[in-house]
Write a protein that holds these residues in place. Structure first.
Motif, PDB file in Angstrom:
ATOM      1  N   UNK A   1       0.822  -1.218   0.000  1.00 53.08           N
ATOM      2  CA  UNK A   1       0.000   0.000   0.000  1.00 53.08           C
ATOM      3  C   UNK A   1       0.854   1.265   0.000  1.00 53.08           C
ATOM      4  N   UNK A   2       2.129   1.119  -0.297  1.00 53.84           N
ATOM      5  CA  UNK A   2       3.033   2.262  -0.247  1.00 53.84           C
ATOM      6  C   UNK A   2       3.531   2.639  -1.639  1.00 53.84           C
ATOM      7  N   UNK A   3       3.427   3.928  -1.942  1.00 55.21           N
ATOM      8  CA  UNK A   3       3.964   4.480  -3.181  1.00 55.21           C
ATOM      9  C   UNK A   3       5.199   5.307  -2.825  1.00 55.21           C
ATOM     10  N   UNK A   4       6.309   5.033  -3.462  1.00 54.35           N
ATOM     11  CA  UNK A   4       7.540   5.801  -3.267  1.00 54.35           C
ATOM     12  C   UNK A   4       7.612   6.883  -4.334  1.00 54.35           C
ATOM     13  N   UNK A   5       7.825   8.120  -3.910  1.00 58.76           N
ATOM     14  CA  UNK A   5       7.804   9.258  -4.838  1.00 58.76           C
ATOM     15  C   UNK A   5       9.050  10.098  -4.589  1.00 58.76           C
TER      16      UNK A   5
ATOM     17  N   UNK B   1       3.951   1.201  -5.984  1.00 57.39           N
ATOM     18  CA  UNK B   1       4.500   1.789  -7.197  1.00 57.39           C
ATOM     19  C   UNK B   1       5.624   2.746  -6.883  1.00 57.39           C
ATOM     20  N   UNK B   2       6.299   3.178  -7.930  1.00 59.62           N
ATOM     21  CA  UNK B   2       7.407   4.127  -7.834  1.00 59.62           C
ATOM     22  C   UNK B   2       7.119   5.285  -8.787  1.00 59.62           C
ATOM     23  N   UNK B   3       7.196   6.512  -8.271  1.00 65.37           N
ATOM     24  CA  UNK B   3       7.006   7.716  -9.078  1.00 65.37           C
ATOM     25  C   UNK B   3       8.287   8.532  -9.024  1.00 65.37           C
ATOM     26  N   UNK B   4       8.824   8.850 -10.189  1.00 62.04           N
ATOM     27  CA  UNK B   4      10.028   9.673 -10.281  1.00 62.04           C
ATOM     28  C   UNK B   4       9.681  10.951 -11.034  1.00 62.04           C
ATOM     29  N   UNK B   5       9.912  12.082 -10.398  1.00 61.86           N
ATOM     30  CA  UNK B   5       9.606  13.388 -10.997  1.00 61.86           C
ATOM     31  C   UNK B   5      10.906  14.144 -11.251  1.00 61.86           C
ATOM     32  N   UNK B   6      11.153  14.484 -12.498  1.00 66.98           N
ATOM     33  CA  UNK B   6      12.399  15.171 -12.905  1.00 66.98           C
ATOM     34  C   UNK B   6      13.645  14.422 -12.424  1.00 66.98           C
TER      35      UNK B   6
ATOM     36  N   UNK C   1       5.911   1.657 -12.431  1.00 71.74           N
ATOM     37  CA  UNK C   1       6.783   2.838 -12.394  1.00 71.74           C
ATOM     38  C   UNK C   1       6.182   3.936 -13.273  1.00 71.74           C
ATOM     39  N   UNK C   2       6.142   5.159 -12.725  1.00 69.78           N
ATOM     40  CA  UNK C   2       5.721   6.341 -13.483  1.00 69.78           C
ATOM     41  C   UNK C   2       6.854   7.359 -13.429  1.00 69.78           C
ATOM     42  N   UNK C   3       7.240   7.884 -14.588  1.00 65.71           N
ATOM     43  CA  UNK C   3       8.281   8.910 -14.663  1.00 65.71           C
ATOM     44  C   UNK C   3       7.666  10.168 -15.271  1.00 65.71           C
ATOM     45  N   UNK C   4       7.851  11.303 -14.583  1.00 66.59           N
ATOM     46  CA  UNK C   4       7.298  12.585 -15.019  1.00 66.59           C
ATOM     47  C   UNK C   4       8.447  13.555 -15.251  1.00 66.59           C
ATOM     48  N   UNK C   5       8.436  14.233 -16.390  1.00 67.42           N
ATOM     49  CA  UNK C   5       9.517  15.191 -16.680  1.00 67.42           C
ATOM     50  C   UNK C   5       8.996  16.293 -17.597  1.00 67.42           C
ATOM     51  N   UNK C   6       9.573  17.475 -17.460  1.00 67.87           N
ATOM     52  CA  UNK C   6       9.211  18.596 -18.319  1.00 67.87           C
ATOM     53  C   UNK C   6      10.194  18.752 -19.471  1.00 67.87           C
ATOM     54  N   UNK C   7       9.674  18.954 -20.664  1.00 69.31           N
ATOM     55  CA  UNK C   7      10.540  19.124 -21.830  1.00 69.31           C
ATOM     56  C   UNK C   7      11.299  20.444 -21.805  1.00 69.31           C
ATOM     57  N   UNK C   8      10.839  21.395 -20.967  1.00 72.07           N
ATOM     58  CA  UNK C   8      11.512  22.681 -20.854  1.00 72.07           C
ATOM     59  C   UNK C   8      12.584  22.672 -19.759  1.00 72.07           C
ATOM     60  N   UNK C   9      12.820  21.519 -19.169  1.00 73.59           N
ATOM     61  CA  UNK C   9      13.799  21.393 -18.088  1.00 73.59           C
ATOM     62  C   UNK C   9      15.210  21.563 -18.649  1.00 73.59           C
TER      63      UNK C   9
END
Length: 463
Positions: free
Chosen positions: A128-132, A157-162, A200-208
């Motif tokens: 029941x734990x999501x690592x972000x 799940x695992x969420x990676x942002x930038x 796994x979900x990966x989130x990133x901005x193209x303007x980064x």
């Protein structure tokens, strides 16, 4: 390259911190280190959500601390219907010690172990734990996920942002190949993500421009999971995301489509922790008192109760903001973030539900408080550059408060058809309490007090 210089580059912790040890009563817990030689305890911002089944363990980026995260995490908790626990990185805020890959990994493991195995008030099931993890927070988060995968422990799940492929690769992009070559290949996310089999979900901005989105594309390719997704935003950069389009919607879809189908959600967990964990430790009180003595207390929102620390000054009127280092940037940043989250939540909630929504009401109160503080500061500020910052943030606050007051969302077609008028050199806006702010080319009049910038920086004069 010396260890001190490397740490200064990798871990630019806000100094002084963006919070005090009493800033968020009933939300900061102090989880003990498993290593008894480690000083102090791990401060964590714990946001509980009634009826939630899952918990997000959140690792923040390297340019902030948990004092920056309260409003964001409240929003995430409410919209994702999850408990959220954000731990403080070693060497940041009130987490004593030196920041390093090992120390930060030890801390995230201690937080995870406590909440899953040691919490007497209710242990969270692993599934029941999501690592972000965000930015540098993707390092310890990916490390923990890979270690759990080696032990055949499944998390939600695992969420990676930038995220980055490795610190060395990120540094080479920022400072060049020659200087980056001196860094060891720490936080090697590209190697560790191969071991991860869960969602796994990966989130990133193209303007980064700090960490290019190509890092996320490499991680996506290297990831060992079959249930993986990559969300690239056309408009986001490293620090600015559309909270709804770039975070909440892709995360919600990720949880609904992949996480909930891959495990049994189990029973609801209340997210309570022992009362002792909410007590401010003695070491934190001493750090707080020393910072005050050194005049290094930063301006913070919701500073808490000095009486609990024995710092009550004998009946002085409480203030939502304290004077301190960098107050103007802090106030503008907090106000802008709050206004954006408030607006995003209004746009995704039916207007008839606004008044009964606790998060909306809390955000409204915070924005209203910040806007009044803007007016107070504008009436005493003598730096034109600071005045312009405050006015810009003030406009955002007034716009979102006016939207709430109207009780309805603007018609999209009407908004598109409205011609964009040129900004006037002289304009007047009303504050939420009806007072006026007049901006002119020669000066700024706030609530019947006038400020006229000059080379010397004159004080307020009544008109």
């Amino acid at each position: 390259m010396g260890a001190r210089l490397v740490n200064k580059f990798l871990y630019p912790a806000p100094m002084p911190p963006h919070y005090e040890c009493d800033s968020h009563p009933n939300h900061i817990i102090w989880i003990p280190h498993s290593n008894k030689k480690a000083a102090g305890a791990i401060p964590c911002l714990m946001i509980r959500c009634p009826g939630a089944k899952n918990l997000i363990i959140y690792a923040h980026g390297n340019g902030c601390d948990i004092g920056d995260m309260k409003m964001e995490l409240d929003y995430f908790s409410h919209t994702l219907r999850a408990h959220v626990c954000a731990f403080e990185l070693r060497g940041y805020g009130f987490n004593q010690g030196t920041p390093s890959e090992k120390n930060i990994c030890d801390d995230i493991k201690d937080v995870y172990d406590y909440l899953t195995d040691k919490n007497p008030e209710g242990k969270f099931p692993h599934q029941n734990i999501i690592l972000w993890g965000r930015s540098i927070g993707s390092g310890p988060t990916t490390w923990l996920a890979s270690k759990l995968a080696e032990k055949k422990v499944d998390v939600a799940g695992l969420i990676l942002q930038s995220p980055f492929t490795s610190i060395k690769a990120a540094a080479q992009h920022i400072v060049g190949n020659m200087l980056g070559a001196f860094l060891s290949n720490r936080w090697n996310n590209a190697a560790r993500i191969k071991k991860i089999k869960g969602p796994v979900l990966i989130i990133h901005g193209k303007m980064d421009t700090l960490i290019p989105h190509s890092h996320s594309e490499v991680l996506m390719e290297a990831c060992g999971s079959r249930n993986k997704r990559l969300h690239l935003s056309d408009t986001a950069d490293h620090n600015r995301f559309d909270f709804t389009k770039d975070i909440i919607l892709p995360v919600t879809k990720f949880v609904d489509d992949l996480c909930s189908n891959s495990f049994d959600w189990g029973e609801r967990v209340n997210g309570k922790c022992p009362n002792d964990l909410y007590k401010i430790p003695e070491f934190a009180k001493k750090m707080h008192l020393k910072a005050r003595a050194d005049k290094k207390i930063r301006e913070v929102e919701n500073p808490g109760n000095d009486f609990a620390l024995g710092l009550d000054d004998g009946g002085a009127a409480p203030s939502a903001w304290r004077m301190g280092v960098g107050w103007e940037d802090r106030l503008c940043s907090q106000s802008t973030t709050g206004a954006e989250i408030f607006k995003s939540l209004l746009e995704t909630t039916p207007p008839e539900k606004w008044k009964e929504n606790e998060i909306i009401q809390e955000l409204k109160a915070t924005c209203d408080m910040n806007q009044k503080e803007m007016v107070r500061r504008l009436s005493t500020c003598d730096e034109m550059e600071t005045v312009q910052k405050l006015l810009k943030a003030n406009d955002l606050l007034l716009a979102v408060l006016e939207l709430y007051k109207s009780g309805k969302l603007p018609n999209k077609e009407e908004t598109k058809s409205k011609p964009h008028s040129e900004p006037k050199k002289s304009s007047e806006v009303k504050n939420s309490d009806g007072t006026r702010v007049q901006r002119t080319a020669s000066g700024i009049s706030v609530a019947n007090l006038q400020f006229r910038p000059s080379e010397q920086g004159k004080k307020l004069d009544k008109p």
